[in-house]
Design a protein around this motif. Structure first.
Motif, short mmCIF file in Angstrom:
data_model
loop_
_atom_site.label_atom_id
_atom_site.label_comp_id
_atom_site.label_asym_id
_atom_site.label_seq_id
_atom_site.Cartn_x
_atom_site.Cartn_y
_atom_site.Cartn_z
N VAL A 76 -1.89 6.32 12.65
CA VAL A 76 -1.09 5.24 12.06
C VAL A 76 0.15 5.01 12.91
N THR A 92 4.35 -1.69 8.59
CA THR A 92 3.64 -0.44 8.39
C THR A 92 4.56 0.71 8.76
N LEU A 139 1.30 4.46 5.15
CA LEU A 139 -0.03 4.97 5.43
C LEU A 139 0.02 6.37 6.03
N ASP A 181 3.21 -1.38 4.04
CA ASP A 181 2.11 -0.43 3.94
C ASP A 181 2.65 0.94 4.36
N THR A 201 0.84 -1.19 0.00
CA THR A 201 0.00 0.00 0.00
C THR A 201 0.88 1.24 0.00
N PRO A 258 0.52 5.73 -0.11
CA PRO A 258 -0.47 6.76 0.21
C PRO A 258 -1.12 7.32 -1.05
#
Length: 383
Positions: A150, A160, A138, A136, A89, A91
């Motif tokens: 987050v 993350t 985020l 990820d 992922t 942003p």
């Protein structure tokens, strides 16, 4: 990190360069041979030929977003390079500030992947195997106050990274609030990937008993350990046995912090070796702060060799930083106990740690997924 040279003109170039500043040739990194190569376009759209090995490549799809300079073999399926294929992922890049922060994150991530490749560590993505390494990146949602902030952390291969950590002002605020001497994006990556390699090299390779003998028993309640750490702080004598105060919170964090510092050391020493650096203080009559960095630290060697080069180098780096009015580049002390832990990581990475006896499978009801920092939204993110 090594130095690179443009094949077209001989100019010194750096890992993140996309164009040679002297001759204007586009540059692309070849991870399989560890070379940043000048390239020239082929007649077919999107294909380039490397001046280094004469082979045909495509640039990673993220090159179009100015976020990657790695090359993909022409015949390879998939549009992403060996670094970007781990992204799960990213942003919302339609937001300009997100694009700028993502670029900073990608620079740090590519340096991380460089080190993992040079150390020959297992590097599957979650497309290769369940629990493979993926990221990820985020952003917080200030427009949705009910959404938790987050948190940077690791959970069974998924790392993350909070986009806020790419904001220099915000990261410095968090560093100051948490009383940390050091907090960088690259440090976050190296710490969190340490959790991943605890899974891959310790748990999955049956090194649990050996690791517990060095770092302690990771079966201690993680949530309670972090709560106690943030409420009470580290023990008063923590510097004797831990590389950072955060490492005292739980054996998992001790391992991840030590892994982070191990990669700090080998990567910086490689650059020092590339520059032919020598340290020989004129007032050091004992020779204890003298070194000539000549080894390739990514190749198997003893932890004593690494530390013997590293200690004088950090004294010099810190002294130079202070002359510029800057904080110490490496504000940490490697005590004998910490060096022993670094030695365990060194042996683990290079396959020299003795295997523990095979362990019986843990009943499912006793093997709850390990809690991670992101599951504790009220706790600060790990250093």
């Amino acid at each position: 990190m090594r130095l690179f040279q443009c094949e077209a003109c001989g100019q010194l170039i750096h890992f993140e360069n996309r164009v040679c500043g002297q001759c204007g040739h586009p540059l692309g990194y070849l991870p399989d041979v560890n070379d940043l190569s000048a390239v020239e376009p082929e007649p077919e759209e999107g294909i380039v030929r490397s001046l280094s090995d004469g082979q045909r490549y495509r640039f990673c799809a993220n090159a179009a977003l100015d976020a990657c300079n790695w090359l993909v073999p022409e015949a390879q399926e998939g549009e992403y390079c060996r670094a970007c294929r781990h992204n799960r992922t990213v942003p919302d890049l339609s937001v300009p500030v997100n694009m700028e922060k993502w670029h900073r994150i990608e620079r740090a991530k590519h340096r991380l992947i460089y080190s993992l490749l040079q150390l020959c560590l297992p590097l599957e993505s979650n497309e290769d195997r369940e629990g493979g390494l993926c990221f990820d990146f985020l952003a917080d949602r200030p427009d949705e106050p009910q959404t938790p902030r987050v948190m940077t952390g690791h959970d069974e291969g998924l790392i993350t990274i909070a986009l806020a950590e790419a904001d220099d002002v915000e990261r410095e605020r968090r560093r100051t609030d948490l009383g940390e001497p050091y907090r960088t994006l690259l440090g976050h990556f190296r710490h969190e990937v340490g959790h991943y390699y605890w899974n891959r090299l310790v748990r999955d390779q049956h090194h649990l008993d050996a690791c517990r003998a060095v770092f302690g028993d990771e079966r201690a309640d993680y949530g309670e350990a972090l709560k106690a750490h943030y409420e009470n702080g580290p023990p008063p004598d923590w510097q004797a046995n831990f590389v950072s105060s955060y490492a005292t919170s739980h054996p998992w964090e001790d391992f991840a912090e030590t892994f982070k510092h191990y990669v700090h050391i080998v990567d910086t020493l490689e650059m020092a070796q590339a520059f032919g650096m020598k340290v020989r203080p004129s007032l050091d009559d004992t020779g204890s702060l003298q070194t000539s960095v000549e080894i390739n630290p990514y190749q198997p060697c003893s932890i004593e060799q690494l530390v013997d080069d590293w200690t004088p180098l950090t004294v010099a780096l810190n002294s130079l930083n202070r002359c510029l009015g800057m904080a110490d580049a490496y504000p940490f002390v490697l005590t004998p106990a910490v060096v022993g832990k670094l030695g365990f990581i060194n042996d683990l990475v290079h396959g020299r740690a003795a295997l523990d006896p095979p362990q019986p499978a843990t009943p499912p009801e006793a093997e709850a997924p390990p809690p991670t920092p992101e599951s504790l939204p009220d706790q600060p993110a790990p250093a």
